[in-house]
Write a protein that holds these residues in place. Structure first.
Motif, PDB file in Angstrom:
ATOM      1  N   UNK A 114       1.197  -1.134   0.508  1.00 43.02           N
ATOM      2  CA  UNK A 114      -0.016  -0.035   0.006  1.00 43.02           C
ATOM      3  C   UNK A 114       0.748   1.423  -0.534  1.00 43.02           C
ATOM      4  N   UNK A 115       1.684   1.379   0.966  1.00 45.01           N
ATOM      5  CA  UNK A 115       2.046   2.884   1.268  1.00 45.01           C
ATOM      6  C   UNK A 115       3.490   2.594  -0.351  1.00 45.01           C
ATOM      7  N   UNK A 116       4.540   1.552   0.237  1.00 48.53           N
ATOM      8  CA  UNK A 116       5.560   1.600  -0.458  1.00 48.53           C
ATOM      9  C   UNK A 116       5.254   1.647  -1.960  1.00 48.53           C
ATOM     10  N   UNK A 117       4.401   1.051  -2.397  1.00 45.47           N
ATOM     11  CA  UNK A 117       3.890   0.243  -4.021  1.00 45.47           C
ATOM     12  C   UNK A 117       3.003   1.450  -4.228  1.00 45.47           C
ATOM     13  N   UNK A 118       2.016   1.789  -3.312  1.00 45.40           N
ATOM     14  CA  UNK A 118       0.979   2.821  -3.946  1.00 45.40           C
ATOM     15  C   UNK A 118       1.118   3.901  -4.041  1.00 45.40           C
ATOM     16  N   UNK A 119       0.505   4.202  -2.837  1.00 45.14           N
ATOM     17  CA  UNK A 119       0.838   5.697  -1.975  1.00 45.14           C
ATOM     18  C   UNK A 119       2.119   6.496  -2.807  1.00 45.14           C
ATOM     19  N   UNK A 120       3.226   5.965  -1.866  1.00 47.00           N
ATOM     20  CA  UNK A 120       4.295   7.362  -2.718  1.00 47.00           C
ATOM     21  C   UNK A 120       4.481   7.227  -4.389  1.00 47.00           C
ATOM     22  N   UNK A 121       2.938   7.015  -4.931  1.00 44.55           N
ATOM     23  CA  UNK A 121       3.205   7.406  -6.271  1.00 44.55           C
ATOM     24  C   UNK A 121       2.177   8.211  -6.618  1.00 44.55           C
ATOM     25  N   UNK A 122       0.958   8.555  -5.279  1.00 41.60           N
ATOM     26  CA  UNK A 122      -0.453   9.209  -5.385  1.00 41.60           C
ATOM     27  C   UNK A 122       0.623  10.796  -4.910  1.00 41.60           C
ATOM     28  N   UNK A 123       1.834  11.228  -5.052  1.00 40.87           N
ATOM     29  CA  UNK A 123       1.738  12.708  -4.626  1.00 40.87           C
ATOM     30  C   UNK A 123       1.348  14.038  -5.358  1.00 40.87           C
ATOM     31  N   UNK A 124       1.510  14.549  -4.846  1.00 40.50           N
ATOM     32  CA  UNK A 124       1.167  16.469  -5.222  1.00 40.50           C
ATOM     33  C   UNK A 124       1.941  16.561  -5.565  1.00 40.50           C
ATOM     34  N   UNK A 318       4.709   8.280   4.282  1.00 40.66           N
ATOM     35  CA  UNK A 318       3.834   8.613   2.627  1.00 40.66           C
ATOM     36  C   UNK A 318       4.054  10.277   2.822  1.00 40.66           C
ATOM     37  N   UNK A 319       3.419  10.738   4.545  1.00 36.04           N
ATOM     38  CA  UNK A 319       3.345  12.541   4.323  1.00 36.04           C
ATOM     39  C   UNK A 319       4.512  13.350   4.649  1.00 36.04           C
ATOM     40  N   UNK A 320       6.160  11.992   5.202  1.00 39.33           N
ATOM     41  CA  UNK A 320       6.979  13.324   5.167  1.00 39.33           C
ATOM     42  C   UNK A 320       7.987  13.346   4.021  1.00 39.33           C
ATOM     43  N   UNK A 321       6.636  13.102   2.497  1.00 37.33           N
ATOM     44  CA  UNK A 321       7.594  12.891   0.776  1.00 37.33           C
ATOM     45  C   UNK A 321       8.364  14.005   0.219  1.00 37.33           C
ATOM     46  N   UNK A 322       7.675  15.280   1.231  1.00 37.95           N
ATOM     47  CA  UNK A 322       7.914  16.356   0.942  1.00 37.95           C
ATOM     48  C   UNK A 322       9.309  16.629   1.146  1.00 37.95           C
ATOM     49  N   UNK A 323       9.817  15.960   2.422  1.00 39.22           N
ATOM     50  CA  UNK A 323      11.306  16.448   2.531  1.00 39.22           C
ATOM     51  C   UNK A 323      12.011  15.555   2.366  1.00 39.22           C
ATOM     52  N   UNK A 324      11.587  15.273   1.235  1.00 41.09           N
ATOM     53  CA  UNK A 324      12.943  14.022   0.498  1.00 41.09           C
ATOM     54  C   UNK A 324      12.266  13.482  -0.291  1.00 41.09           C
ATOM     55  N   UNK A 325      12.517  12.524  -1.533  1.00 40.94           N
ATOM     56  CA  UNK A 325      11.792  12.052  -2.563  1.00 40.94           C
ATOM     57  C   UNK A 325      11.260  10.561  -2.189  1.00 40.94           C
ATOM     58  N   UNK A 326      10.238  10.049  -3.394  1.00 38.20           N
ATOM     59  CA  UNK A 326      10.259   9.320  -3.543  1.00 38.20           C
ATOM     60  C   UNK A 326      11.237   7.628  -3.792  1.00 38.20           C
ATOM     61  N   UNK A 327      12.180   7.835  -4.503  1.00 33.01           N
ATOM     62  CA  UNK A 327      13.231   6.826  -4.796  1.00 33.01           C
ATOM     63  C   UNK A 327      13.428   6.148  -2.926  1.00 33.01           C
ATOM     64  N   UNK A 328      14.024   7.788  -2.364  1.00 31.30           N
ATOM     65  CA  UNK A 328      14.989   7.248  -1.283  1.00 31.30           C
ATOM     66  C   UNK A 328      14.335   6.802  -0.494  1.00 31.30           C
ATOM     67  N   UNK A 329      13.067   7.016   0.120  1.00 30.28           N
ATOM     68  CA  UNK A 329      12.224   6.187   1.056  1.00 30.28           C
ATOM     69  C   UNK A 329      11.388   4.796   0.782  1.00 30.28           C
ATOM     70  N   UNK A 330      11.214   4.486  -0.871  1.00 31.42           N
ATOM     71  CA  UNK A 330      11.553   3.304  -1.371  1.00 31.42           C
ATOM     72  C   UNK A 330      12.413   2.734  -1.035  1.00 31.42           C
TER      73      UNK A 330
END
Length: 738
Positions: A114-124, A318-330
């Protein structure tokens, strides 16, 4: 190609020069263009591509390392309190195998899928969290409440992201557009998610630090529970005082600690597996979950209130995505955090199978005696780091809510010149600190805090699932079979968790509800007051004909100077202007009606930041300063004046035929007129409006608008955010009839 156009300038920017509204490029964007121009003219393009790719990988690895100290602190330290939070009664080997199987599949499905695979792709556009999902739906599908804040595109692309002429709305999107009730419910769900996440930011530090510090009581039985609570409170106070130094400095300080924790706990887990129960991984079979519920029935269902804590902190992913980026979190989650948790819980479960009554201290008891104290130090430091993930997420969510006008204005400081998503709010920081310390000192029992924590974790996950489903249907246009599969799996799974934790409301679960209801009331009261004020201004706005009539009245003088008159509406002028002219009997020679416009996008391109145009009367102009919710109000007072006047001059020179053909002499006179007004003095005027609540108002308006006035009187002004000097500020008071 025009001779002055740099190579590599995007076509959209070239086209923008032909528009009647001239926009100003900041130095930052100009610098970026010159750098791009240089790259296109130097070296082999393929070698540059490889170099950039290598730098990108290295940057992602560095960011992944930093995420350990900010994003995953709450998630990876959950073994400290999961087993102690469970009300186990004479557990058996089969019970522990079933519990481990539940935790493994919860981590796999919710964490990985859910989070690493789907939610991170729903960034604004780089921002994450429940409010970012809501703003994404408002921007791409017409589901927002504030019509004045919708973004209309002039680029030939529809709001749904499809080329014009091919747009076809889903039936669900049409339903939301036609139903104001559905849009209000959606707004309430987004608000609830934000409030629950703030509650998470209060409970994560409390339970993490308290659980870690409790380890000192095992070797020293004389240490009282009250002393542990006091030490935990001191540690948290120091942590909150460190927040003002920014996420980057904090994460580089904390990431080594978190790296040590992430490495050592699975090693202890492997040791425990080998020593106590080598066949623990047979519990990965889901049939152990079925057997667990078959044997335990209602008691097994109630235990879910404890097992859900194994995924706590996943929303920060998911909420801290603005502090970093999708690839680094994954990278960080899939390569370090997930394997670490799977092995640590396996080791704990293996130990408890052989020592079934040690679950009340399920973490420290499974640590070998020879490394107890080193692990205690690492655990305590890791618990401190765990608090950081939700604190950072809370700052980010509050910032988004403030700029979207859903929360009273508070001070927001950008702590990094490179990452504008890194923010800090002093007021919110100290409120969080007070609430965290209060939770520890008043509800010192870890189980009570765990019950409250379970309510927050499960509700936030469920809200994210609902919003993600809407994104899939209305924006991504995912095939309905896949949407149904996603919704059924996660809604049912998280719904069962929610039903279990709701039974814990009398036992501490009421804490996040009390916090969330108060926050939601503040948000709704502020939102309702802003809506009513906007409606009044739109109803009583002044058009250009009315302005011309006011200026033609005898006794009205045009005084020297440049005036920025701030207004909340763009298709007209605020009614405060009429109030000002009638009472002051004057009007500045050059008046710029300025609107601060927050768009439902994270960031506005620098060349689109300031938009100006002439309004048809001599010396009267309009200016829109556009910001996204992740942008910084970086203009200083003098810098703002310079940029706007430069934009006006460029507008006059570029569009000299705006109203009628102009000779070079006329253009020169207009430019001199503006520069003369600027030299004469600059003043910034804004309205200080209040509602007049008469006896004829209904009880709902009396309560909500009265509460809004209390909030409005105590929140920060919008002008200090622009750096306007105090001597240049004037506030005009006016009563709006409710």
């Amino acid at each position: 190609m025009p001779p002055n156009r740099p190579v590599g300038l995007p076509e959209a920017e070239a086209a923008a020069a032909a528009l009647s509204e001239v926009v100003v490029d900041s130095d930052r964007s100009n610098g970026r263009r010159h750098h791009h121009h240089h790259l296109l003219h130097s070296g082999d393009p393929l070698s540059h591509h490889r170099l950039n790719k290598g730098k990108g990988r290295r940057a992602n690895l560095i960011l992944a390392y930093k995420t350990l100290g900010v994003v995953f602190g709450g998630l990876v330290t959950s073994p400290l309190y999961v087993y102690p939070s469970m009300p186990l009664k004479s557990p058996t080997e089969e019970d522990y195998l079933g519990i481990y199987s539940i935790m493994f599949w919860t981590l796999t499905l919710i964490g990985v899928v859910k989070y690493a695979g789907i939610a991170l792709k729903a960034d604004d556009q780089g921002e994450g969290g429940t409010f970012a999902l809501y703003s994404l739906l408002c921007r791409k599908a017409n589901v927002g409440i504030l019509h004045s804040k919708r973004v209309e595109s002039n680029s030939g692309v529809s709001r749904h992201g499809l080329p014009e002429g091919t747009e076809k709305q889903s039936r669900l999107a049409k339903f939301f557009e036609q139903s104001i009730v559905a849009r209000r419910v959606l707004l309430f769900i987004a608000m609830l998610g934000m409030c629950m996440l703030i509650g998470d930011g209060i409970l994560t530090p409390a339970i993490s630090v308290l659980s870690a510090m409790d380890g000192v009581r095992a070797p020293f039985p004389s240490v009282t529970k009250s002393l542990v609570e006091a030490l935990s409170a001191i540690v948290l106070i120091v942590l909150f005082l460190l927040q003002k130094f920014g996420t980057s400095k904090v994460s580089f300080l904390f990431s080594p600690i978190m790296g040590a924790w992430t490495l050592t706990t699975p090693l202890v887990g492997i040791y425990s597996i080998i020593k106590h129960y080598p066949s623990i991984f047979k519990a990965l079979s889901p049939h152990y979950i079925v057997h667990f519920f078959w044997r335990n029935g209602k008691e097994g269902w109630l235990l879910l209130g404890g097992t859900v804590l194994c995924i706590t902190g996943s929303e920060a992913l998911f909420a801290d995505l603005g502090h970093f980026n999708r690839t680094s979190i994954q990278i960080a989650f899939l390569c370090t955090i997930y394997p670490s948790l799977v092995l640590t819980y396996a080791g704990q479960s293996a130990y408890l199978i052989r020592h079934p009554n040690d679950h009340d201290d399920g973490f420290y008891k499974f640590i070998p005696g020879s490394i107890y104290w080193p692990m205690f130090v690492v655990a305590t430091l890791a618990a401190i780091v765990a608090s950081q993930s939700l604190i950072s997420a809370t700052f980010s969510i509050i910032k988004q809510s403030v700029v979207l006008d859903y929360f009273p204005r508070v001070k927001v400081v950008h702590t990094s010149p490179d990452k504008e998503g890194e923010v800090y709010s002093p007021e919110i920081n100290y409120i969080l600190m007070i609430l965290c310390v209060a939770v520890i000192l008043i509800f010192g029992d870890g189980k009570d805090i765990g019950n409250a924590f379970g309510v927050v974790v499960s509700l936030v996950m469920l809200i994210t699932t609902i919003l993600l489903t809407l994104v899939m249907v209305m924006i991504w246009r995912t095939p309905i079979v896949l949407v149904a599969l996603y919704f059924c799996v996660f809604f049912v799974m998280e719904g069962v968790y929610v039903s279990a934790v709701f039974t814990k409301i009398p036992e501490g679960g009421w804490i996040p509800f009390a916090i969330s209801i108060n926050l939601a009331f503040i948000m709704f009261g502020w939102f309702y007051g802003r809506q009513r004020k906007m409606e009044y201004e739109l109803t009583h706005k002044i058009n250009l004909d009315r302005l011309e009539t006011l200026l033609s009245e005898p006794g009205i003088q045009r005084v020297p100077g440049l005036c920025f008159f701030y207004t909340n509406i763009q298709d007209g002028i605020t009614p405060i202007l009429g109030h000002y002219i009638k009472n002051m009997r004057s009007f500045h020679k050059v008046t710029v009606f300025t609107t601060l416009r927050y768009l439902l996008v994270p960031k506005v391109a620098p060349h689109e930041r300031i938009v100006v145009n002439k309004l048809g009367l001599k010396g009267v102009c309009g200016c829109v300063i556009q910001y996204g919710y992740a942008d910084s109000l970086s203009h200083e007072g003098d810098d703002l004046v310079t940029q706007v006047t430069n934009a006006l001059i460029a507008h006059i020179r570029t569009c000299s035929s705006f109203s009628s053909p102009s000779s070079p002499e006329e253009v020169h006179q207009e430019v001199a007129y503006i520069e003369e007004a600027k030299l004469a003095g600059v003043v910034h005027i804004r309205g200080k409006t209040r509602f007049y609540i008469s006896n004829s108002c209904g009880w709902f308006d009396k309560i909500l608008l009265g509460f809004y006035e209390v909030l409005h009187s105590n929140c920060r002004s919008a002008l200090p955010a622009l750096g306007v000097p105090l001597p240049q500020r004037i506030e005009i008071g006016m009563l709006y009839e409710a």
